[in-house]
Design an enzyme around this catalytic site. Sequence first.
Site, PDB file in Angstrom:
ATOM      1  N   GLU A  91       0.701  -1.221   0.131  1.00  0.00           N
ATOM      2  CA  GLU A  91      -0.008   0.049  -0.139  1.00  0.00           C
ATOM      3  C   GLU A  91       0.767   1.469  -0.026  1.00  0.00           C
ATOM      4  OE1 GLU A  91      -3.213   0.396  -0.515  1.00  0.00           O
ATOM      5  OE2 GLU A  91      -3.439  -1.678  -0.528  1.00  0.00           O
TER       6      GLU A  91
ATOM      7  N   TYR B 180      -6.594   6.519   4.042  1.00  0.00           N
ATOM      8  CA  TYR B 180      -6.827   5.553   2.861  1.00  0.00           C
ATOM      9  C   TYR B 180      -5.967   4.283   3.318  1.00  0.00           C
ATOM     10  CZ  TYR B 180      -6.441   3.041  -1.539  1.00  0.00           C
ATOM     11  OH  TYR B 180      -6.292   2.294  -2.466  1.00  0.00           O
TER      12      TYR B 180
ATOM     13  N   ASP C  10      -9.854   6.830  -1.807  1.00  0.00           N
ATOM     14  CA  ASP C  10      -8.964   7.931  -2.488  1.00  0.00           C
ATOM     15  C   ASP C  10      -9.706   8.338  -3.693  1.00  0.00           C
ATOM     16  OD1 ASP C  10      -9.356   5.467  -4.114  1.00  0.00           O
ATOM     17  OD2 ASP C  10      -7.017   5.213  -4.430  1.00  0.00           O
TER      18      ASP C  10
END
Length: 333
Positions: A41, A121, A139
């Site tokens: 991520e 996020y 997002d």
Amino acid sequence: MQNEIQVLKNAVPPLLKWYAVHKRELPWRNTRDPYKIWVSEIMLQQTRIEAVKGYYAAFLEKFPTVKALAAASEEEVLKAWEGLGYYSRARNLHKAAKRIAEEGFPRDFAGVRSLPGVGDYTAGAICSIAYGLPCPAVDGNVLRVLTRLTADERNIDEMSTRIAFSDLLREVYPAEAAEFCQSLMELGEIVCLPNGEPLCARCPWQKMCAAHLAKREADFPVRSEKKARKTQRIYVYVLKKEGKFALRKRGKEGLLAGLWEFPNGTTDESALYGRPLAEKWARHVFTHLEWDMTGYLIETAGSFPQFTFVTPEEMQKSYALPSAFKAFKEWVK
Ligand code: SF4
């Protein structure tokens, strides 16, 4: 709101079904290990999936566990990150790894969110994917998909819109949290594409999507106007002396902080170093800034104690250079 909740509730089952069949095989999709998901991520922030794939595998080979990452030096971590850009991500990853190595990986949203470099996020994505928690990860991609589905005209660059859609998603999160989180991202990445060119014929929502039914896909999402990027002239000097090349370290603050670079500046000072053997132009685009670069290869005889001279092999092995200088690295041999 009530209406949007219902629309979204109805949209969940076809999305999950679509995802089960159409999802791409990505290296980070077959794990629930929070460390590996976290690394993926962070790498995926502001970087294309295709570019991340190779880095992800190499990074995990080098640092297979959070303890291995915590034990590495900052130079080693930056070297493994070389070319991915946005180097503060690597520094934060390293900083957070040290904390996790002592305290263990946090198990809830607040804990994950408190790690350096982790925003709403990323924390949502890690908690959904690793722990199956109903934590939305919203997002620009996800907002595009959702505002099209609901023909919502709120500006997605406003924080309030982001929060509203996070709240909405929390209401409809199914038990398959990991799949739901990833299916929303996947739809935005391979079907509901930006710039008014979504592939609606392949979309599981084509019969319920308000924007599509009204043929108004291109009207969503609503965004603020983008500010123009500034352009800066930069002169780059690849100085060669007795088979070694000059590098210097950038300051601790600002753009590309703390990284190694070829000497450079905003005025042409090539004459200070010697006569150029070669000259080349390159451009590098950052988020808010563009570098318009002229590079010189110069074989120099002078003494420059302000620079560190390294062999091409040393540069390759131990010095992380930002990709802005990639075009000039070809001269290092
Ligand atoms: S139908 Fe088209 S606009 Fe609507 S969500 Fe699907 S791809 Fe996007």
